[in-house]
Design an enzyme around this catalytic site. Structure first.
Site, mmCIF file in Angstrom:
data_model
loop_
_atom_site.group_PDB
_atom_site.id
_atom_site.type_symbol
_atom_site.label_atom_id
_atom_site.label_comp_id
_atom_site.label_asym_id
_atom_site.label_seq_id
_atom_site.Cartn_x
_atom_site.Cartn_y
_atom_site.Cartn_z
ATOM 1 N N SER B 121 0.844 -1.148 -0.129
ATOM 2 C CA SER B 121 -0.215 0.098 -0.076
ATOM 3 C C SER B 121 1.015 1.341 -0.129
ATOM 4 O O SER B 121 1.898 1.393 0.646
ATOM 5 C CB SER B 121 -0.859 0.167 1.316
ATOM 6 N N HIS B 135 -2.191 7.348 -4.881
ATOM 7 C CA HIS B 135 -2.309 6.051 -3.868
ATOM 8 C C HIS B 135 -2.263 4.876 -4.767
ATOM 9 O O HIS B 135 -2.808 5.019 -5.942
ATOM 10 C CB HIS B 135 -3.580 6.174 -3.097
ATOM 11 N N ASN B 137 -2.485 0.380 -4.243
ATOM 12 C CA ASN B 137 -2.466 -0.749 -3.345
ATOM 13 C C ASN B 137 -2.716 -1.999 -4.291
ATOM 14 O O ASN B 137 -3.623 -2.071 -4.870
ATOM 15 C CB ASN B 137 -3.873 -0.780 -2.264
ATOM 16 N N TYR B 138 -1.714 -3.000 -3.862
ATOM 17 C CA TYR B 138 -2.028 -4.311 -4.736
ATOM 18 C C TYR B 138 -2.062 -5.500 -3.624
ATOM 19 O O TYR B 138 -0.953 -5.256 -2.951
ATOM 20 C CB TYR B 138 -0.967 -4.503 -5.812
ATOM 21 N N ARG B 139 -2.856 -6.534 -3.736
ATOM 22 C CA ARG B 139 -2.860 -7.138 -2.684
ATOM 23 C C ARG B 139 -3.354 -8.590 -2.876
ATOM 24 O O ARG B 139 -4.142 -8.905 -3.948
ATOM 25 C CB ARG B 139 -3.758 -6.804 -1.531
ATOM 26 N N ALA B 313 -4.884 -5.281 14.639
ATOM 27 C CA ALA B 313 -4.475 -4.692 13.564
ATOM 28 C C ALA B 313 -3.267 -3.491 13.947
ATOM 29 O O ALA B 313 -3.636 -2.941 14.831
ATOM 30 C CB ALA B 313 -5.620 -3.968 12.730
ATOM 31 N N ARG B 314 -2.449 -3.176 12.916
ATOM 32 C CA ARG B 314 -1.627 -2.176 13.241
ATOM 33 C C ARG B 314 -1.954 -0.995 12.708
ATOM 34 O O ARG B 314 -1.897 -0.387 11.711
ATOM 35 C CB ARG B 314 -0.242 -2.448 12.390
ATOM 36 N N GLU B 316 -1.133 2.159 13.174
ATOM 37 C CA GLU B 316 -0.358 3.295 12.657
ATOM 38 C C GLU B 316 -0.036 2.954 11.163
ATOM 39 O O GLU B 316 0.079 3.914 10.341
ATOM 40 C CB GLU B 316 0.936 3.258 13.390
ATOM 41 N N SER B 317 -0.065 1.740 10.643
ATOM 42 C CA SER B 317 0.250 1.355 9.218
ATOM 43 C C SER B 317 -1.134 1.601 8.356
ATOM 44 O O SER B 317 -1.132 2.332 7.271
ATOM 45 C CB SER B 317 0.576 -0.115 9.092
#
Lengths: 357, 357
Positions: B121, B135, B137-139, B313-314, B316-317
């Protein structure tokens, strides 16, 4: 039984309260910058009509309101004191959102429901990082048999009051917290025949629960009071039926006592802090805390969610609660040191979470 | 059929892409401030372990990363290029959220589901108001029979790829839009045996629909591509089964083509705009637009919602996508004049809404 004049009574009260609040803040601004006597910093008064039904008055403060904004520092950075008196039909998603707190609403799951909502909402973001942000909202809600038409009162199927007030400091001042909570406690507790012991602790607790940011594991601020669904029906948070207002008129008196307590609860704190010297780092911390305020309001606040789902809602009034500026830093170092003033605030805001786990 | 090496292949690819992207931005920063050769502005590299399973590498840029930040103006104001490779069990609310797009997931409505998710991301907020935010994002997502353990590959029940890339300018530059969309179109369209005509228009349209802010009646930016649920199964947005990648390996090639197109799609635009002179008013407009970015990400973005609901979940990320600063003005006058540069942007962002009504 709903008093057929209650809408009007609520309207009269909140219009007057709005005027009193704005007059007080404008007096503070003028006293702070007497050189601006010819062009004093004022709230911008904005009356609006909701095409789908109802009206409102948004009064907003911005340092941009004054022509010579770059030369003076206003006490407030951004503030809104809004009245909204709207009616219409609630669409199913908004009803679902509302039924989380109002399971008594007669509802078949598919239709729209006619409603009236009248209330005063207020958010004040002062410029000085040592002066806390304050929020207040008191509202009266009716579900009616027929849809309202301006000037006519349809039969009321259900009604309730809701609201509260809470404080969001960037730095802890125990005497400010004591004053704010103490003033609210006095307002909630009444006197004589109308003295209620259970209300303040119940609504204070509700406030801590409501203004909680799960993903940050911290409360938005240091609390105050919060309540909803207050009518003559039994209330799950007020188990002692003899220690609470039990008529619509007594509940309205309670609401007025809360509303009237706003200026005494907040203004002395603002006056104490508004001239405090502050550093760039303290300003940075304030903006980081405002980032949290934005997170709460956009992600969790039920009023905002409800507003965003209401067709032809007035977005500018709903989002007026957002600060003028907010800041986000990845893994900020501010507040990491538990002995710093920033770290001490975080400890207090995390207390609810600690109490839970 | 899921290739048992696909997780590893995805991991290898995105780790390399992350390195290439960061190297490019750091080279741009250094070239922009050659006097900082001894302490060049760098991304902060932060490797983390998710206690509930998995790991990640967050690489973030902040002008605070350089010691002499007050003297120089960096090209980027805030950026994050994050990799996350996590596994665990999805709780029911997160599954509900996910099933909006993945109705094929076998699910009984109450259990948790074992999953793996690996992705890159990226959000880049440049400082210059004339340079757009981007922006990407690839997932890759797997639902597995058993819960994953680090280093072991459980049987895959369902898998898919998702992602996209979109541009959010504050000011319109037609040549930038043409370049960005053109580069993505080329990447999506492939060549030779792997030439697909339907993908780019389908995913471009999906992007406009997804990055839409209903309460503002405007898109977040000028679009790009967006897709989800891309597997060997039939896809509702790709009706022509012969004009799309149909094996897992061909889909992965498509993803790599998209990822590889990022730097060519964005860097030439950034270079063109990063040194443009700008006024205080243009900076103000940029911060107001960043307010909209915050609204979209906190209220509507499914990735953010999904993240906030994922246990441990993190945060901050997840929230690294937020800008360093954002601004909200009640009823701002900026953009009101349709002939101004700000007003022209608003017209373009409102086009989807106009097309709908």
């Amino acid at each position: 039984m709903a008093d057929p004049n209650m809408r009007q009574n609520v309207e009269d009260y909140i219009l007057d309260l709005q005027d009193r609040i704005i007059a007080e803040f404008e007096a503070i601004e003028l006293a702070h910058n007497p050189s601006l006597a010819n062009d004093p910093p004022r709230f911008k008064r904005d009356e609006w009509i909701r095409p789908a039904g109802g009206r409102g008055i948004s009064c907003t403060f911005s340092s941009r309101n004054i022509s010579s904004s770059s030369d003076v520092e206003t006490v407030l950075e951004k503030a809104g004191v809004n009245i909204s008196l709207v009616h219409g039909k609630l669409p199913p998603p908004a009803i679902q959102q509302m039924r989380a707190d109002h399971s008594s609403i007669p509802y078949d799951g598919v239709s729209s429901l006619p409603f009236f909502a009248g209330g005063l909402s207020l958010v004040v973001h002062p410029r000085n990082p040592h002066a806390p942000t304050v929020h207040l909202n008191y509202r009266y809600f009716e579900i009616t048999k027929e849809e309202s038409k301006d000037g006519q009162q349809p039969e009321v199927v259900a009604w309730w009051f809701g609201g509260g007030s809470d404080l969001t400091p960037n730095y802890l001042y125990p005497e400010d917290a004591t004053h704010f909570h103490g003033t609210l406690k006095e307002a909630c507790s009444g006197s004589g025949d109308d003295a209620y012991k259970q209300i303040y602790p119940a609504f204070k607790r509700w406030c801590d629960e409501y203004f909680y940011i799960p993903h940050r594991r911290e409360t938005r601020g240091i609390g105050g009071i919060f309540f909803d669904d207050l009518s003559t029906e039994p209330h799950p948070r007020l188990p002692d039926a003899s220690d609470r207002p039990t008529t619509q008129s007594a509940i309205f008196d309670f609401i007025k006592a809360c509303g009237d307590s706003f200026l005494p609860s907040y203004v002395p704190i603002l006056r104490r802090r508004m001239d405090a010297p502050y550093s760039e780092e303290e300003r940075r911390w304030q903006l980081l805390r405002r980032g949290r305020y934005v997170e709460f309001n956009l992600i969790y606040d039920r009023g905002t969610k409800f507003g965003l789902q209401t067709p032809s809602a007035r977005i500018e009034s709903i989002l007026m609660s957002l600060p003028e500026t907010a800041r986000w830093e990845y893994m900020t170092d501010m507040g990491e040191d538990g002995a710093s003033r920033e770290g001490k605030l975080l400890k207090v805001l995390g207390r609810l979470n600690e109490a839970k786990s």
